[in-house]
Design an enzyme around this catalytic site. Sequence first.
Site, PDB file in Angstrom:
ATOM      1  N   PHE A  66       0.808  -1.219   0.000  1.00 26.74           N
ATOM      2  CA  PHE A  66       0.000   0.000   0.000  1.00 26.74           C
ATOM      3  C   PHE A  66       0.837   1.264   0.000  1.00 26.74           C
ATOM      4  CE2 PHE A  66       0.832  -0.035   4.532  1.00 26.74           C
ATOM      5  CZ  PHE A  66       0.647   1.263   4.968  1.00 26.74           C
ATOM      6  N   LYS A  67       2.088   1.170   0.446  1.00 28.21           N
ATOM      7  CA  LYS A  67       2.940   2.356   0.476  1.00 28.21           C
ATOM      8  C   LYS A  67       3.167   2.944  -0.914  1.00 28.21           C
ATOM      9  CE  LYS A  67       3.546   1.464   4.877  1.00 28.21           C
ATOM     10  NZ  LYS A  67       4.812   1.176   5.521  1.00 28.21           N
TER      11      LYS A  67
END
Length: 466
Positions: A110-111
């Site tokens: 998700f980063k």
Amino acid sequence: MHYLSTRGGVTSIGFADAVTMGLATDGGLLVPAELPRVDAATLRAWSQLSFQELALEVFTPFVGDEIPREDLRALIDRSYAGFSHPEVTPVVEAGGARILELFHGPTAAFKDVALQFLGNLFEYLLARDGGELNIVGATSGDTGSAAIYGVRGKARIRVFILHPKGRVSPIQARQMTTVLDDNVHNIAVEGTFDDAQRIVKTLFSDLPFKRSHHLGAVNSINWARILAQMVYYFYAWGRVSGGDPERAVSFSVPTGNFGDVFAGYLARRMGLPVRRLVIATNRNDILTRFVDSGVYAAESQVHRTLSPAMDIQLASNFERYLYFLHDGDCARVRALFEGLREHGRIELDAERHARVRADFDARAASDAETLEQIRASYECDGYICCPHTAVGLHAARGMDDAICLATAHPAKFNEAVEQAIGQGAPLPLSLQGLMEREQRCVELPATVEAIKAEIERTLAATGAGA
């Protein structure tokens, strides 16, 4: 839009400075001076937009006129062009739940949603305004590789990433250490993520060193990280609600550093119809204990778990939440953190604790419960989730309106997946061949002095200087 420090040391700066400063001059974190409000008509309109179109609308009030709208649009389009799913962050019905998949970027975590944008934003600002940037960040797993992939090969930027030696998954480590671009520097510190994070915060609080070495941040202390993560809350709500402003949803968020769930908190303050925000933690449950008791106090050690990206005791973005919880009282926030440093704890009064309980639910999952959840999701319809996502799914049990955030591709944590279901998840294209590639990394003690010396040595050797 202007930005302030949670501790009162910055009275007013613009968006570009908020992006490049990292920590404020007094060691506090930067927050917007005010939050825009989103009305029902805007929510309906936003629910029809693509992810990229929505990002442009969410970003615009926070960016103001510092970046022309067409330039901002181009930055957004470039940042998400490399994602493998056309929706960027799709919502799927799988494993008996609604899952917001955030792992379709280049490092399968998700980063990427924030750091692909942040890398392009850094490059844009440096090209426009001149100067150089030496990024220093700490990672418990996914931030490091996402930051590296966001800035690798970019002009005027170098990146130094600290990770705890032996405390990230093998694939996570290889995603960082096999990137051999000249501007990428990996450091394995002999300690925990909290040790690495403490070093980074100390470097940014050392104003002479920070200024002379042009330090910038990519950890979730960087405001642009939070801004980019707010987008997928609005996007997921739109896909589930059909754009009905009367339909609220809940989100279950696996989190250790509090940044991801804090982005959801800000989205709700802006007007997103959110019923509950669930903080999902593993055995390192300082945030769960805080919600339950009103006391924020670290245990004596960080416990190693099957969800290592959440093996954190002190959450960076917690300070931003305390700022809003105390209605922008910077002196009070400063006093709370002085107390944390001196006594190892923050304790809220009954009124503030009641407000916390209204803002969040919190649930923790053991390793056994994490494995059971991976197994249950797989047995339901063949859906494989990573252990962090499993923590979020476990926390959302019994909540019919919940959207669970899937924070990483399960193949990044195949040791846990194999324990749960007897087989690993297939490797996405971005992860194939990693274990055979050449690596470059230095190992150092977890001290500020050692990291300072390594940064200075590297800059001198590359001709960058201070």
